[in-house]
Design an enzyme around this catalytic site. Structure first.
Site, mmCIF file in Angstrom:
data_model
loop_
_atom_site.group_PDB
_atom_site.id
_atom_site.type_symbol
_atom_site.label_atom_id
_atom_site.label_comp_id
_atom_site.label_asym_id
_atom_site.label_seq_id
_atom_site.Cartn_x
_atom_site.Cartn_y
_atom_site.Cartn_z
ATOM 1 N N SER B 68 1.079 -0.975 -0.035
ATOM 2 C CA SER B 68 0.105 -0.270 -0.190
ATOM 3 C C SER B 68 0.782 1.444 -0.069
ATOM 4 O O SER B 68 0.367 2.357 -0.609
ATOM 5 C CB SER B 68 -1.116 -0.255 1.199
ATOM 6 O OG SER B 68 -2.214 -0.814 1.319
ATOM 7 N N GLY B 183 -10.181 2.130 -2.015
ATOM 8 C CA GLY B 183 -11.075 1.438 -0.909
ATOM 9 C C GLY B 183 -11.764 2.831 -0.522
ATOM 10 O O GLY B 183 -13.461 1.986 -0.214
ATOM 11 N N HIS B 288 -1.956 -7.499 0.453
ATOM 12 C CA HIS B 288 -2.224 -6.642 1.323
ATOM 13 C C HIS B 288 -1.930 -7.001 2.566
ATOM 14 O O HIS B 288 -1.947 -7.720 3.326
ATOM 15 C CB HIS B 288 -3.944 -6.497 1.512
ATOM 16 C CG HIS B 288 -4.045 -4.960 2.168
ATOM 17 N ND1 HIS B 288 -3.638 -3.790 1.662
ATOM 18 C CD2 HIS B 288 -4.641 -5.069 4.259
ATOM 19 C CE1 HIS B 288 -4.624 -3.132 3.080
ATOM 20 N NE2 HIS B 288 -4.964 -3.752 4.062
ATOM 21 N N SER B 379 -32.580 23.391 17.290
ATOM 22 C CA SER B 379 -33.142 22.398 18.411
ATOM 23 C C SER B 379 -31.877 22.772 19.118
ATOM 24 O O SER B 379 -32.019 22.667 20.533
ATOM 25 C CB SER B 379 -33.363 20.880 17.761
ATOM 26 O OG SER B 379 -34.057 20.420 16.830
ATOM 27 N N GLU B 400 -23.760 14.393 10.069
ATOM 28 C CA GLU B 400 -22.737 14.195 11.387
ATOM 29 C C GLU B 400 -22.110 13.874 11.416
ATOM 30 O O GLU B 400 -20.784 14.101 12.222
ATOM 31 C CB GLU B 400 -23.637 13.332 12.440
ATOM 32 C CG GLU B 400 -25.445 13.684 12.148
ATOM 33 C CD GLU B 400 -26.034 13.147 11.496
ATOM 34 O OE1 GLU B 400 -26.495 12.463 10.316
ATOM 35 O OE2 GLU B 400 -27.408 13.641 11.258
ATOM 36 N N ASP B 457 -41.670 11.772 19.281
ATOM 37 C CA ASP B 457 -41.091 12.441 18.731
ATOM 38 C C ASP B 457 -40.641 10.674 18.514
ATOM 39 O O ASP B 457 -40.193 10.051 17.521
ATOM 40 C CB ASP B 457 -39.675 12.869 18.739
ATOM 41 C CG ASP B 457 -39.450 14.070 17.422
ATOM 42 O OD1 ASP B 457 -41.366 14.237 17.008
ATOM 43 O OD2 ASP B 457 -39.001 15.123 17.523
#
Lengths: 653, 653
Positions: B68, B183, B288, B379, B400, B457
């Site tokens: 790699s 990847g 790998h 909120s 997020e 909710d």
């Protein structure tokens, strides 16, 4: 209102034959196709009633998201009245089309449609969000017609991909429809799902993006530039159709075009208006998640009836297409071979490889079994499954979120899906696991490469919070086998655990088998590996640290100190009764030792499980950031090796 | 080897002037530009040495990912020897260019370059992955030249976006380079970062994708179809350049082209070969994460030297460009106003709004402060910050994961960044928080909408596992204020906590203030709200349940039963000593009550923190799936309201 009755004889398919198809070679064109006046009026009437029902439900609840419903109302009308083939008398029917509302906060729009179909009563509709109602603020399985639990955005498409894969493999003809909001297209998980669907050439899944421009607090990133979103979807390998999401002709034409899609999934990108139909609210910010009060609701509904006066009293024909013939194939399910038929008693074996062996066995003996990988199949040994059952192996590439969502979709349709990656990387998809828990989905997860014992790769690859995470999923079980025999047996048992998510933490290193190949490992049990009449402490270990505890036992015994050793392979549920009994006979002293952070792990589970029993506790666990090094060096640094256990035992005396 | 010396006089910029630029209007063209023979030989020599160093380091470690490294070696040579402006004598220098290796498993290729630059000694290089070495298996801050902790894939670009935003805002001229593997382009978080960078029109960030075709266990989704990846990046608003990642001319030309990019970020998509340079290994699967043994390493290095014989002994000029003049502006930092200067003592206030008020205050008084939102600013009340400091408010949209990565990048450059969303949705980015913990990044997080108390909710929106999650981050603190005064004060203190991640759980509902506005809330403390000489139990609560505990106190007192009540606003670190003292004076009976799952929450923290003190415990917490309903109904259903506390107290007697 048209009462819904099952049976092809009541369906009148008057519109589908009148349609010209969208060309699926052309990207993003918007061809308006005239419906017959009767069909158009009928759908417009349903769309109006859906709007009214959604307003009534959220007004009755005095909470919810009516404006998010209104932008979707016309598409929902076409879906539920002219597209979905679904036997509402038999939601379990294998070839019912699936509809997943990924923008789960708008679920009243679906209930509004089901009300129109007669599936739901007015009283049920108006029970929205009440504590004794099955219809909650966001979709959950308390209501049987909800296809999947949503409400954390960006997850529905992945679930749909799982359902579509399931259909293709089992030659089921149902189609999976997923409706997203434009806001949630910012979630990376959506793009993971898009990528996999295209890679798998799925042509039995249809996505909608309800581009109503307005998020909760801000305009969405693309606003009404639907062509930007279409370009992204196209680059991700989907056929894209841009439509006016309030033009029934365009919606019908787009959906009809998807019926002939071949080799590629289709995304319908609909330009819509939040609050559609209500002047002064439509396309205005500031109305997200704001229900109308009673007076405003009456005003709004009056305004809708005036605006759509031409269809307000239309009834018209029901146009739901006929159901396909049932063709769920019977799936072969045989008992898997047990550990004694597969494992070699005198050979070292890692729990992760034992997991792979058991999974491969399940793949052969139980046709419901699936395995999902995120490009670590040679680490988790799901490659053993792939070698024998390649058609039920899903390479999700390095996209753990989508892997879990796809596993959820497969499981919801009847698959027994195991998703595996490094335990550390389940942190990447904790929200998806959480939603599976809320959806009561018996997801099977296996996390390899547990703890500091992995050594040189360093902290980013070490699962040290997975027990904590997985314990905090309602109805979950958390298994942490120490050796190959227990890992094999517990992997098989996960297939039969259907009350919630099951998680297995599978360590990396090869180790001698601790148990006879015929040993049984009931969920909620533990194994008392060492005990005597003169024990001075009780060591509770799991996984890697069981071997450390056994080494400590030897060392202590040589020094004339006897201890009990327990393998707590079932961390949740925990066999606290046995631990208490053994500990009471061992000076009431408990030492827990785990290759996991101290927070939320085995130690905390034991202390809380055994609280008020008059025991004292020492917790040996990882309390600081680990690093690269040899496994034995890192176990020593963390104070969880045999020497640390020996010291802790002496410390109690 | 050329010893590195700081000072523009030693730089020889012979190649940059010879280049024709890539046209940034043309997408994905690959224009090969001839370097001078001297420059080409020099870079080729460095690339060869980098390959050799990477092999030597991983062979010495007998673990790691040499193949790699080899695919990236040529790009790394051009980056470190002809692109990055960096004063290695002063890594803290504000205008050093930043280089983030998102494919963290290849970090030896960076160490190999630093070895060539003379920054690292041979002994340091060969200490890779050893327990006493700062250079670990994946990048961590133990080594000061690592820009960010990586190793969980797909996070580097978001961190880079944070650094680029920081530079633009503060008018710093450093550029941020991020190298990814192909990847990890499957990770949705990467696309979140791409979307935000384009939305923000960042032109000071440059991405690389090292498309070496091979993942850990399989071919990547795009294999060598680099044009597919380029199309995706282009659709996401980036300028894309496709190059041969082993052609030094193309690499140099592409990087030069990025210098003049305006208004858009640039992604260099490089077709490479895993194991590049080694016949029989290059572009072959199965290598790998496999280091060479000593003999194979010698063979491999000999082969490399033969293959690159023409540059094997070249030394040539150092071409690193000159550093820009220092221009970090001084940032204004004043003491924020305290609660008594901002809040009204007699007004109801929710902790989440108090958080927003304190954050807005910090924004005005401390120019280092940033706030990040994921479309819930109304909120979490980060909108109060935005109103006053819009230039340091980042709307990350509903993404997020990227929000946390961007906050990490801002923080690493010197920002004091607060990221806020619903507490439940931090499950979406737990891996990013985990990596911030591993990176020792003092991330500030606030999760609103805590627990079943949010009501209608439903469960998907309820933070019920956030305390558990955040406790299990090394060096974290977990704060759970009950009222507006404590929330305000603790928000200010989070700015000064620099040892790790700080998390505040901020409840939703408005409530009367419990404390005088001048009250102090030291981290690690608690507040004894009620106590008397005749207490029969000690109730430990936090957040919402403090009010329930106070109601229970009143009810019990009316019945002649006295109890102590503690507000454990600091769940981690926990003030166990005070709890033990108060409890011992209260019949040694502790009742914990929390609006959180029982696993990993306040109760477990208290039981473990107070173990071995002779106390008995009852834990009141959420133990089942919640649902939609009124807050008071759900608190009752979960058994965590005042009535449940009253019953528990009576149960102990």
């Amino acid at each position: 209102m048209t009462a819904w009755k099952h049976g092809a004889s009541v369906f009148t398919i008057i519109l589908l034959v009148t349609l010209q198809l969208f060309s699926l070679n052309g990207q993003g064109q918007t061809v308006s196709i005239p419906l017959t006046a009767e069909a158009h009026n009928f759908l417009a009437h349903q769309a109006l009633q859906i709007r009214i029902n959604a307003i009534n439900a959220t007004t009755a609840a005095q909470s919810g998201h009516p404006t998010s419903c209104l932008s979707a109302a016309d598409m929902i009308a076409v879906l539920f009245f002219a597209t979905l083939r679904y036997d509402y008398n038999n939601p379990a029917y294998a070839n019912n089309d699936r509809f997943i509302l990924s923008k789960g906060h708008a679920i009243p729009v679906v209930y509004a449609a089901l009300r129109q179909l007669g599936v739901m009563t007015e009283a049920e509709l108006l029970s929205l969000r009440k504590v004794d109602s099955p219809i909650e603020g966001h979709p959950t399985p308390r209501y049987k017609y909800n296809e999947a639990a949503t409400g954390s955005l960006g997850q529905g498409l992945g679930v749909g991909v799982g359902m579509a894969l399931y259909a293709r493999h089992h030659k089921l003809v149902y189609r999976t429809y997923v409706m997203m909001g434009d806001g949630e297209m910012a979630e990376g998980s959506v793009w993971e799902a898009l990528a996999l669907a295209a890679h798998e050439n799925l042509d039995n899944i249809i996505g909608f993006v309800d581009c109503n421009r307005l998020g909760q607090s801000d305009q969405t990133a693309h606003a009404h530039h639907v062509e930007q979103l279409a370009a992204k979807c196209k680059a991700f390998g989907w056929t894209t159709l841009i439509i006016d999401g309030h033009n029934l002709n365009e919606i019908v034409a787009a959906l009809q075009a998807t019926q002939t899609a071949k080799g590629k999934p289709v995304m319908i990108i609909a330009k819509t208006f939040k609050g559609s139909g209500l002047e002064g609210i439509e396309n205005h910010a500031g109305f997200h998640g704001k229900p109308f009060n009673q007076a405003d609701a009456i005003t709004a509904i009056d305004a809708l009836k005036k605006r759509f006066a031409d269809v307000a009293v239309c009834t018209g024909p029901l146009m739901t297409p006929p159901l396909p013939a049932r063709n769920q194939p019977g799936l072969a399910v045989q008992a898997p071979r047990s550990a004694d038929q597969v494992l070699a008693p005198d050979k070292k074996l890692s729990p992760r490889k034992a997991f792979g062996l058991a999974l491969a066995e399940l793949g052969v003996t139980d046709e419901r079994t699936w395995a999902l990988d995120a490009d670590v199949k040679n680490s988790t040994f799901t490659e053993l499954f792939e070698a024998k059952s390649p058609d039920r192996f899903v390479q999700c590439f390095i996209a753990e979120q989508n892997m879990v969502s796809v596993a959820t979709g497969l499981t919801l349709r009847g698959g027994v899906a195991y998703a595996a990656t490094f335990g550390a990387f389940f942190t990447r998809c904790y929200d998806q696991v959480r939603m599976a828990g809320i959806g009561c989905v018996p997801l099977r997860l296996c996390g390899s490469h547990a703890g500091v014992a992995i050594g040189q790769d360093g902290p980013s690859q070490m699962a040290l919070e997975d027990i904590s995470m997985m314990r905090a999923i309602p109805n979950s079980i958390v298994l942490y086998p120490s050796d190959g025999v227990s890992a094999y047996a517990l992997t098989l048992q996960m297939a039969n655990y259907t009350d919630g998510v099951s998680y297995m933490k599978a360590t990396r290193g090869d180790a001698p088998l601790l148990y006879p190949l015929t040993e049984q490992f009931p969920i909620g049990g533990c194994k008392v590996l060492r005990s005597s009449a003169s024990d001075q402490a009780c060591i509770v270990a799991a996984g890697t640290t069981v071997y450390e505890a056994l080494d400590a036992y030897q060392e202590l015994k040589a020094q004339g100190i006897m201890v009990a050793v327990i393998d707590a392979y079932s961390v949740k549920p925990l066999d606290a009764a046995t631990i208490i009994n053994v500990a009471k006979a061992a000076g009431a002293k408990v030492i827990t030792v785990e290759d996991h952070y101290i927070q939320g792990g085995l130690g905390e589970a034991v202390v809380v499980g055994c609280a008020n029993a008059g025991l004292t506790f020492q917790l040996l666990a990882v309390t600081e950031l680990s690093r690269s090094g040899k496994p034995e060096e890192l176990l020593a640094l963390a104070g969880i090796n045999s020497a640390a256990i020996v010291a802790a035992v002496k410390n109690t005396n």
